[in-house]
Design a protein around this motif. Sequence first.
Motif, PDB file in Angstrom:
ATOM      1  N   GLN A   1       0.836  -1.200   0.000  1.00  0.00           N
ATOM      2  CA  GLN A   1       0.000   0.000   0.000  1.00  0.00           C
ATOM      3  C   GLN A   1       0.872   1.253   0.000  1.00  0.00           C
ATOM      4  N   ARG A   2       1.979   1.173   0.738  1.00  0.00           N
ATOM      5  CA  ARG A   2       2.916   2.293   0.785  1.00  0.00           C
ATOM      6  C   ARG A   2       3.405   2.640  -0.621  1.00  0.00           C
ATOM      7  N   VAL A   3       3.685   1.588  -1.383  1.00  0.00           N
ATOM      8  CA  VAL A   3       4.173   1.774  -2.748  1.00  0.00           C
ATOM      9  C   VAL A   3       3.094   2.458  -3.600  1.00  0.00           C
ATOM     10  N   ALA A   4       1.871   1.932  -3.509  1.00  0.00           N
ATOM     11  CA  ALA A   4       0.776   2.527  -4.291  1.00  0.00           C
ATOM     12  C   ALA A   4       0.571   3.984  -3.880  1.00  0.00           C
ATOM     13  N   ASN A   5       0.626   4.254  -2.566  1.00  0.00           N
ATOM     14  CA  ASN A   5       0.437   5.623  -2.075  1.00  0.00           C
ATOM     15  C   ASN A   5       1.493   6.565  -2.654  1.00  0.00           C
ATOM     16  N   GLU A   6       2.729   6.104  -2.634  1.00  0.00           N
ATOM     17  CA  GLU A   6       3.816   6.953  -3.147  1.00  0.00           C
ATOM     18  C   GLU A   6       3.603   7.275  -4.618  1.00  0.00           C
TER      19      GLU A   6
ATOM     20  N   LEU B   1      -1.623  -1.198   9.844  1.00  0.00           N
ATOM     21  CA  LEU B   1      -1.949  -1.212   8.414  1.00  0.00           C
ATOM     22  C   LEU B   1      -1.837   0.183   7.810  1.00  0.00           C
ATOM     23  N   GLN B   2      -1.142   0.274   6.695  1.00  0.00           N
ATOM     24  CA  GLN B   2      -1.018   1.538   5.967  1.00  0.00           C
ATOM     25  C   GLN B   2      -2.371   1.946   5.386  1.00  0.00           C
ATOM     26  N   THR B   3      -2.747   3.180   5.563  1.00  0.00           N
ATOM     27  CA  THR B   3      -3.992   3.668   4.982  1.00  0.00           C
ATOM     28  C   THR B   3      -3.784   4.000   3.509  1.00  0.00           C
ATOM     29  N   PRO B   4      -4.690   3.512   2.633  1.00  0.00           N
ATOM     30  CA  PRO B   4      -4.585   3.930   1.226  1.00  0.00           C
ATOM     31  C   PRO B   4      -4.743   5.445   1.134  1.00  0.00           C
ATOM     32  N   ARG B   5      -3.824   6.083   0.466  1.00  0.00           N
ATOM     33  CA  ARG B   5      -3.837   7.536   0.399  1.00  0.00           C
ATOM     34  C   ARG B   5      -3.570   7.980  -1.024  1.00  0.00           C
ATOM     35  N   SER B   6      -4.375   8.916  -1.457  1.00  0.00           N
ATOM     36  CA  SER B   6      -4.200   9.461  -2.787  1.00  0.00           C
ATOM     37  C   SER B   6      -4.259  10.960  -2.630  1.00  0.00           C
ATOM     38  N   GLY B   7      -3.665  11.683  -3.553  1.00  0.00           N
ATOM     39  CA  GLY B   7      -3.749  13.135  -3.405  1.00  0.00           C
ATOM     40  C   GLY B   7      -2.685  13.855  -4.189  1.00  0.00           C
ATOM     41  N   GLY B   8      -2.615  15.145  -3.941  1.00  0.00           N
ATOM     42  CA  GLY B   8      -1.592  15.954  -4.590  1.00  0.00           C
ATOM     43  C   GLY B   8      -2.069  16.633  -5.848  1.00  0.00           C
ATOM     44  N   MET B   9      -3.313  16.324  -6.288  1.00  0.00           N
ATOM     45  CA  MET B   9      -3.806  16.975  -7.500  1.00  0.00           C
ATOM     46  C   MET B   9      -3.864  18.479  -7.273  1.00  0.00           C
TER      47      MET B   9
ATOM     48  N   THR C   1      -2.823  12.537  -8.073  1.00  0.00           N
ATOM     49  CA  THR C   1      -4.204  12.102  -8.283  1.00  0.00           C
ATOM     50  C   THR C   1      -5.117  12.864  -7.320  1.00  0.00           C
ATOM     51  N   PRO C   2      -6.439  12.822  -7.525  1.00  0.00           N
ATOM     52  CA  PRO C   2      -7.346  13.418  -6.545  1.00  0.00           C
ATOM     53  C   PRO C   2      -7.349  12.588  -5.263  1.00  0.00           C
ATOM     54  N   PHE C   3      -7.848  13.164  -4.170  1.00  0.00           N
ATOM     55  CA  PHE C   3      -7.922  12.372  -2.938  1.00  0.00           C
ATOM     56  C   PHE C   3      -9.105  11.399  -3.000  1.00  0.00           C
ATOM     57  N   PHE C   4      -9.079  10.396  -2.096  1.00  0.00           N
ATOM     58  CA  PHE C   4     -10.190   9.446  -1.993  1.00  0.00           C
ATOM     59  C   PHE C   4     -11.282  10.039  -1.099  1.00  0.00           C
TER      60      PHE C   4
END
Lengths: 375, 412
Positions: free
Chosen positions: B82-87, B261-269, B94-97
């Motif tokens: 998940q850390r990898v996907a988050n990075e 557990l790592q939280t899925p995180r998206s963002g930075g758009m 991407t937009p946030f969840f």
Amino acid sequence: MTQPNNYGFGEEAALLKESARKFFREHLPTDRLHALVASDPTPGREPTCQWDEALWAQLVELGWTMLAVPEEAGGVGMPVAAVAGLVEEVGRAAFPCPLLATLNATYVLVACGEAGALGLADIAAGKAATLALTDRHGSWDPAATEVVYRDGGLHGTAWFVQDAGKCERLLVCASTDAGYGLFWVDANATGVTAEADGIVDLTRDQAHIVFDGAPGVEVSNNALSALHHAMPAIWTLLAADMVGAGEWQLQTTVEYVTTRKQFDRPLGFFQAIKHPLVEVMVQIDEAKSLVYNAACACDSEPGKAAQYAHMAKASASDMAAYASSRSVQSHGGIGFTWECYVHLYFKRQKHSQVLWGDGAWHRARLADIVIGTAA
Amino acid sequence: MSEASARKDTPAQAEFRAYCRDWLAANKPGEPPVRLPQTPLEIMTTEQLGYLQAWQKAAYEAGLVGCDYPEAVGGGGRKDCQRVANEEMLAARTPFFPNVIGLGMAAPTVFYHAREEVKAELLPRLFSGEDIWCQGFSEPGAGSDLASVQTFAEKRDDKWVINGHKVWTSLAHFAEWMIILLRTDKSHKYDGLSYFVVPIRAALGKGVTVRPLIKITGETGFNEVIFDNLEVDDRYRLDELGKGWQVAMTTLLHERGAGELQTPRSGGMKNRSSHNITTSAVIDLARQTRRGDGTAADDPLLRDKLMRQLIREEGLRQNQRRSRVQALLDHPMRLPLQNKLLASEIAQSIAALAVEVEGMASSLYMGDSNAPAGGQWPLSYMNSYGMTIAAGTSEVQRNILGERVLGLPKSK
């Protein structure tokens, strides 16, 4: 180049840090330190060099003074990150010794290139050395040196020389006809007179050194460039010392407020005590993380080393001020006495805070890098 | 960040990282059709929600959400990915969840404490964002002293009947499900608590009322939720009766970024309507802000303050890096438990500094055509108090750090 995730702090570094911690805990617990350096509380006492030379000899024997000397110069060539681990433990023990001074001289000599080999060989052979480059106003700009090299000798005074009473060699920055040079000088040579300063810090000594035609070997004719390269490691290691000392201040104060009772409660129950100590911890952790980041930059991202080292030293200076203030205040009346050990670290931190630039100075330099010079 | 981490990847992580990168290059969503809020907690309209839900569903179906959970509960069955996907999602901006409470708090709690069939029932739609989740912890009389909650669940036959009042419930107006801390025994403070998941959307108007609360910013997004004889099946109880406080600790630990557990995180758009709360954004603002004959970036006092911020921000980043270097740690929870405190206080002081840099212009709010940065900085500054108050105030965080890490006596 980019930095490795673990700051390049590998197994060897971890072992060194652990054994240093054990060494100091065994050989110089705080009660022995206090007996060693704080036997005479009289203000205005004659300045003396209070340290355990036999213990220092053991430390030299262990090879710790030549860790930063490159292998080709007869040393161990350990990364700055590993050396920072050792220095953190020196700070935790507030160990009176010329290790930091010698490491500082080492990094400058390395930056001198081939000509520095002469000095590095002395250090690899166990000789302690220190930098002599500060003017009487305590300028943090090495170009402010008052020492002049002319007619084959050094003239003038270098101020605020760290642990001078414990060192056999001096690395002197002096103005020359061609600019600024660095000179490797025997501290016992004729024409060199060390005048010990009466200082607040009981765990270090300091002197101003008067040069009157003293001989010196020029190891660099571009002192400012060599110093510019070496300063990030110097700032970082001092910050590492402060982090170690800060951790001692935190743990000692936590122990006191856990046992001392007032109003039928341990002091640490009260949030007026608890929250400031948490803030001390938070500030120590910030400084510590920034120290290893800066150390790692010195090793593997030199273009960022100055920027990150300014951050580390600025953070450590502010932390040291706060940790010191809380350590005395939270100990209450006993914390204000000579018999309570906290003053040893309070004074060492006070000294470290201003050494090689205080927080505001480092932030101003950082701003010049990050924002650009102000209009 | 993602480049530096990539070099430490295991072969499985490296393969997954490459996959994420390719997928994001081809599938990153385009500009949103509507103005997005600064965080998921201020989602106000169904248009905003719809755009963000579509993104979360796509990311889940591609395997970028819930990667480390077992396949049996709808996860990816991977290890430390998940850390990898988050990075990669962060790097791709991407937009946030939208389902942040679901992903960050409900999922680990359900995973560790619910019955197997309940996990399989709830987690897939949580990961996909089709079901939005909210959290029912605080009450009018239970804030920092969370264990004093009074909302009561009474056993009647094989059902639980819930009555009471929850507040500060972000996203409740869109939520299908709520994680909820309830009192099942009035005679014991801590041991009288039990933890449930309850379907609130299905019960709107029939035992559940959701009323919006308006924040100091004028935005909505959080609510009060009133329970009036809501019936819930016993299988939605997590863990044993009376173990609610322990289950709540799992939620809080993950909420504060200190959980297993790592939280899925998206963002930075980045777009016209959102901005990043970073020191470098404030430095840019200072460069554009007139002060005397120069700019705010020339003012020595502001330069000092900007550098203080930059140092704190880098310090937090380096704390997170150091927390994975065993030899440089003293106490395992010492850095993780500082995360929430530092992240929220640093964000607050960055926003405060931005407002100071703007000077007189900081009086202009969103909607005013002369407001610098669209009035976002005063908004961020006000919103930052949500972060220093929610999920345990900074004061509560300092108690926890003092007690759990420094070993100081409990302040209660």
